[in-house]
Design a protein around this motif. Structure first.
Motif, PDB file in Angstrom:
ATOM      1  N   TYR A 176      53.617  48.590  54.306  1.00 53.88           N
ATOM      2  CA  TYR A 176      53.471  47.896  53.031  1.00 53.88           C
ATOM      3  C   TYR A 176      52.690  48.753  52.040  1.00 53.88           C
ATOM      4  O   TYR A 176      52.997  48.781  50.839  1.00 53.88           O
ATOM      5  N   TYR A 221      57.271  50.421  44.914  1.00 61.82           N
ATOM      6  CA  TYR A 221      57.085  49.062  44.396  1.00 61.82           C
ATOM      7  C   TYR A 221      57.861  48.861  43.098  1.00 61.82           C
ATOM      8  O   TYR A 221      57.879  49.731  42.231  1.00 61.82           O
ATOM      9  N   LEU A 247      57.424  38.735  48.176  1.00 58.71           N
ATOM     10  CA  LEU A 247      56.441  39.420  49.010  1.00 58.71           C
ATOM     11  C   LEU A 247      55.456  38.489  49.700  1.00 58.71           C
ATOM     12  O   LEU A 247      54.847  38.864  50.704  1.00 58.71           O
ATOM     13  N   TYR A 297      57.924  47.253  39.763  1.00 59.63           N
ATOM     14  CA  TYR A 297      56.915  46.684  38.879  1.00 59.63           C
ATOM     15  C   TYR A 297      57.502  45.891  37.714  1.00 59.63           C
ATOM     16  O   TYR A 297      56.790  45.541  36.797  1.00 59.63           O
ATOM     17  N   TRP A 308      53.324  38.871  53.371  1.00 66.50           N
ATOM     18  CA  TRP A 308      51.871  38.836  53.511  1.00 66.50           C
ATOM     19  C   TRP A 308      51.426  37.983  54.693  1.00 66.50           C
ATOM     20  O   TRP A 308      50.349  38.217  55.255  1.00 66.50           O
ATOM     21  N   GLU A 339      51.822  37.476  41.123  1.00 70.35           N
ATOM     22  CA  GLU A 339      51.793  38.308  39.922  1.00 70.35           C
ATOM     23  C   GLU A 339      52.434  37.593  38.744  1.00 70.35           C
ATOM     24  O   GLU A 339      52.012  37.740  37.602  1.00 70.35           O
ATOM     25  N   SER A 342      56.111  39.509  43.626  1.00 69.12           N
ATOM     26  CA  SER A 342      55.194  38.467  44.063  1.00 69.12           C
ATOM     27  C   SER A 342      55.083  37.379  43.006  1.00 69.12           C
ATOM     28  O   SER A 342      54.898  37.668  41.823  1.00 69.12           O
ATOM     29  N   SER A 355      54.173  49.899  48.566  1.00 69.88           N
ATOM     30  CA  SER A 355      53.605  49.495  47.285  1.00 69.88           C
ATOM     31  C   SER A 355      53.187  50.694  46.443  1.00 69.88           C
ATOM     32  O   SER A 355      53.164  50.614  45.218  1.00 69.88           O
ATOM     33  N   TRP A 403      62.131  43.237  44.482  1.00 75.54           N
ATOM     34  CA  TRP A 403      61.076  42.546  45.223  1.00 75.54           C
ATOM     35  C   TRP A 403      59.908  42.302  44.275  1.00 75.54           C
ATOM     36  O   TRP A 403      59.724  42.982  43.273  1.00 75.54           O
TER      37      TRP A 403
END
Length: 475
Positions: A156, A164, A56, A166, A60, A186, A183, A160, A181
């Motif tokens: 987005y 999303y 992700l 998780y 951004w 995270e 980040s 999310s 997907w």
């Protein structure tokens, strides 16, 4: 027209989507995500790696591309490059275990001595970065516009909230990211497994006592050591998990089949993930945060086995078929008591082998044997092997002990080559013993770390935090 008359809400919704989420926007997103992630999708087919399908962080920074200003495109290029480098760092972490960024940077110093395969990977990484940035800035940017920033942000937000993924990081494996997907930001927030990734700290490695103890000082009575000792730190010797009770034993069988060899002990011991930590674990019962050993501090190296044995009148020698500057061994070996060290090309036969640049262990062993025989009194020889190093080259396998086509090794070809190389090592050691090279010598062999696996479909062939050892006495 009849449909539109009866469903005006649907018609207005369709018009809004066409106005604010045009086909051009979807085309922009598709091409951009393909160029920023596609290389890793292909790499997954090749090496069966674990990475988010879509990272992700690349999404951004998309508004910078949409602004289409000179300054924004420069910022986009810088940001994209930074994310890409971090992406590579985390991807590599699956296959080569390193604890922090400082440690990884230190590894880069030794790239000139690395196998050709690692050079090829670096070339691929750089070429993909250049190509993807060129295509994005040359073609994808033409689809972008300032008007797309708000729709992208709304998309987005919806994504999310409702879609999303998780799953994040697999908490049972610190080297995997899981999900369609996600980040890396995270992942880093998962501090239990990633808090040291950005650790720079002090340059000095700060040595600590290894809580489990090394095999060498468990097996050798330092108060009354044998007259002759050969200690072998065996590169990438691991405990094969899909064993069915036979393969691990058969790897060392050539050694135990020698008539004048007495087996004193055999088992496993905890280990970390690289060779230099394996060296100080075994020779000194120490561990370190950094591999930059040449900067010290060296006070604790006084407790290393070579130093202890030198004080007892032992002639201490070491052999390693790679170059002395690899991991700066020429600088910190003397502090451990390894002042009489032989590196490439200081051997009687400097034939090159393929797994890692350097001489062939099956030739170097003759020099080690000669050194052991010529020792006038008490002798300690340390041998760090080389040819069983990843990528476990088939060119270094003289004879196959295990058929890599059998079902047991389906999806485990690297593991199979490693086992063949390990069996070969114990055979050449056994042959040298038969030739009389290690008469009246205690031999301790231990793995330095679990074998790294890159290309195999199944990455679980070897125990991750444990290595085997064997202690024999030659009469």
């Amino acid at each position: 027209m009849i449909f539109a008359a009866h469903f005006p809400l649907f018609t207005r919704t369709a018009r809004l989507i066409k106005q604010y989420l045009p086909l051009r926007l979807w085309l922009l997103l598709a091409l951009y995500l393909l160029l920023s992630n596609g290389f890793f999708w292909l790499a997954h087919i090749w090496v069966h790696g674990q990475r988010y399908v879509i990272v992700l962080e690349y999404v951004w920074i998309l508004p910078l591309l949409c602004l289409r200003r000179r300054w924004s495109l420069i910022l986009f290029t810088i940001a994209y490059t930074g994310i890409y480098i971090f992406d590579i760092l985390y991807w590599v972490k699956q296959f080569y275990h390193y604890d922090n960024l400082a440690e990884f940077i230190e590894l880069l110093h030794f790239i000139p001595q690395a196998p050709k395969l690692y050079w090829q990977f670096i070339a691929l990484f750089v070429c993909n970065l250049i190509l993807s940035l060129f295509l994005i800035l040359k073609f994808v940017v033409r689809l972008a516009s300032v008007k797309m920033i708000v729709p992208i942000a709304l998309l987005y937000l919806v994504f999310s909230v409702f879609f999303y993924d998780y799953r994040g990081t697999d908490l049972s494996d610190r080297y995997q990211t899981v999900g369609w997907w996600g980040s890396y930001y995270e992942v880093i927030k998962n501090r239990r497994f990633n808090m040291e990734f950005f650790w720079l700290g002090t340059i000095k490695p700060d040595f600590y006592d290894w809580p489990h103890g090394g095999v060498l000082q468990k097996q050798i009575d330092m108060q009354l050591p044998p007259k002759k000792i050969l200690f072998v730190l065996n590169e990438s010797w691991g405990v094969f998990i899909p064993d069915h009770g036979s393969i691990n034993a058969s790897v060392v069988a050539p050694l135990l089949d020698v008539a004048n060899v007495q087996m004193l002990a055999q088992g496993e011991n905890p280990a970390l993930h690289n060779t230099t930590t394996g060296e100080i674990r075994e020779l000194c019962d120490l561990k370190a945060k950094s591999m930059n050993f040449m900067l010290g501090p060296f006070d604790k190296f006084k407790q290393c086995v070579p130093n202890k044995l030198r004080q007892q009148g032992y002639e201490v020698q070491s052999f390693h078929a790679a170059f002395a500057k690899m991991y700066n061994r020429k600088d910190w070996y003397p502090y451990m008591g390894l002042k009489n060290a032989y590196f490439y090309p200081k051997f009687s036969n400097i034939q090159h082998c393929h797994s890692f640049p350097g001489a062939c262990d099956f030739n170097v062993i003759h020099d080690i044997s000669a050194a052991n025989k010529s020792a006038k009194d008490k002798s300690f020889i340390y041998w760090l092997t080389l040819n069983t190093h990843h990528p476990y080259s088939e060119h270094d396998i003289l004879n196959y002990a295990y058929d890599c086509k059998q079902p047991l090794f389906e999806g485990r070809q690297e593991a199979c080559r490693n086992l063949n190389l390990q069996h070969q090592f114990f055979k050449i050691l056994a042959d040298e013993i038969k030739a009389g090279g290690f008469k009246d010598t205690d031999i301790v062999v231990v793995g330095d770390h679990s074998p790294p696996i890159m290309f195999d479909k199944y990455k679980d062939s070897f125990k991750p935090d444990s290595v085997p050892f064997i202690h024999v006495r030659v009469h």
